[in-house]
Design an enzyme around this catalytic site. Structure first.
Site, PDB file in Angstrom:
ATOM      1  N   HIS A 121      13.543  22.213 -34.506  1.00  0.00           N
ATOM      2  CA  HIS A 121      13.978  22.469 -35.704  1.00  0.00           C
ATOM      3  C   HIS A 121      13.236  23.769 -36.403  1.00  0.00           C
ATOM      4  O   HIS A 121      11.886  23.642 -36.488  1.00  0.00           O
ATOM      5  CB  HIS A 121      13.856  21.190 -36.833  1.00  0.00           C
ATOM      6  CG  HIS A 121      12.602  20.769 -36.825  1.00  0.00           C
ATOM      7  ND1 HIS A 121      11.812  21.262 -37.938  1.00  0.00           N
ATOM      8  CD2 HIS A 121      11.751  19.877 -36.215  1.00  0.00           C
ATOM      9  CE1 HIS A 121      10.599  20.636 -37.824  1.00  0.00           C
ATOM     10  NE2 HIS A 121      10.443  19.697 -37.029  1.00  0.00           N
ATOM     11  N   ASP A 122      14.002  24.572 -37.027  1.00  0.00           N
ATOM     12  CA  ASP A 122      13.634  25.534 -37.978  1.00  0.00           C
ATOM     13  C   ASP A 122      12.854  26.866 -36.998  1.00  0.00           C
ATOM     14  O   ASP A 122      12.033  27.570 -37.910  1.00  0.00           O
ATOM     15  CB  ASP A 122      12.419  25.073 -38.907  1.00  0.00           C
ATOM     16  CG  ASP A 122      13.231  24.126 -40.008  1.00  0.00           C
ATOM     17  OD1 ASP A 122      14.397  24.455 -40.501  1.00  0.00           O
ATOM     18  OD2 ASP A 122      12.943  23.025 -39.965  1.00  0.00           O
ATOM     19  N   GLY A 139       8.416  22.594 -34.416  1.00  0.00           N
ATOM     20  CA  GLY A 139       9.021  23.050 -35.363  1.00  0.00           C
ATOM     21  C   GLY A 139       8.518  24.043 -36.033  1.00  0.00           C
ATOM     22  O   GLY A 139       7.206  24.274 -35.994  1.00  0.00           O
TER      23      GLY A 139
END
Length: 260
Positions: A121-122, A139
């Protein structure tokens, strides 16, 4: 004309471009957008708010857009955005962003993700990068352009890999790797410059010579690397030197190097 196998499941609301190929038993979620000319292999899952650009080649057993592997995730509106002309090999897993990281995972153009690569994520990834088999980005990792990460290499959350940097296979990255640099080891440390990559990418050999001088000044002197980098920002007009120096000044996780 699209070439979509009869066993494919496309949920209502999905947007499929022109000349798209989708292999057997693949599932396309309702919030997915797939650009023209993209090819998707069999037994893949593309779900969530996932946007895929043009002319990507996605192989079999790939999962794109499944919810972040973050215990804080609570069903927020998040996205995975993939650019054009990427090759995404078998058993790769890309997650969308989280509300705490800007809500978007963003992948640029012309990248190669070999088998079992994970993009968490991200993450933000530039263009023309290569991630070898089982490269694992935690992440919030950021990669510039033309980054190479060797196989079986995890990158710790929030680390940044500068443009033209290279990390050797089987390394463990826990700090930031500056542009143009070569790192290797567990834990990964700077081993010098990625000269092979620079010679392939930069036409002006004088720029490479300037980068060599700047690297020695920053990492092989007795001074603080931040002080040297700030001085180079003031004194040099070379864009590559400024990029390297600014990275050193801005680092949050620190830079792993052995002072000589």
């Amino acid at each position: 004309m699209n070439n979509i196998h009869k066993t494919v499941i496309i949920e209502d609301g999905a947007q499929i471009g022109k000349d798209v190929t989708i292999g057997a038993y693949t599932i396309i979620g309702k919030d997915t957008k797939i650009g023209d000319g993209t090819k998707i292999g069999s037994h893949s899952l593309i779900e969530g708010k996932t946007t895929i650009g043009k002319n990507n080649e996605i192989f079999s057993h790939v999962t794109l857009g499944s919810i972040p592997q973050d215990l804080k995730f609570n069903g927020e509106d998040v996205e995975l955005i993939i650019g054009d002309n990427n090759k995404i090999r078998e058993y790769t897993l890309f997650n969308p962003g989280t509300i705490g990281g800007g809500s978007k995972t963003i992948i640029g153009n012309n990248n190669l993700f070999m088998g079992y690569t994970h993009v968490a994520h991200d993450c933000i990834i530039g263009n023309d990068c290569i991630f070898a088999n089982v490269a694992t980005l935690a992440g919030h990792v950021e990669c510039g352009d033309s980054v190479v990460v060797g196989g079986l290499t995890p990158v710790h959350q929030f680390c940044k890999l500068g443009s033209y940097s290279m990390v050797g296979g089987g390394s463990v990255v826990t700090q930031d790797i500056p542009p143009f640099c070569l790192a290797e080891g567990n834990r990964a440390v700077l081993r010098g410059l990625n000269l092979t990559g620079l010679r392939r990418r930069l036409d002006n050999r004088e720029d490479i010579d300037e980068i060599k001088k700047a690297y020695k000044a920053i990492f092989q002197s007795k001074e603080s690397i931040s002080d040297v980098a700030k001085r180079l920002l003031q004194e040099s007009n070379n864009k590559y030197i400024k990029e390297l120096a600014q990275f050193v000044v801005d680092t949050k996780r620190g830079i792993p190097f052995n002072r000589k």
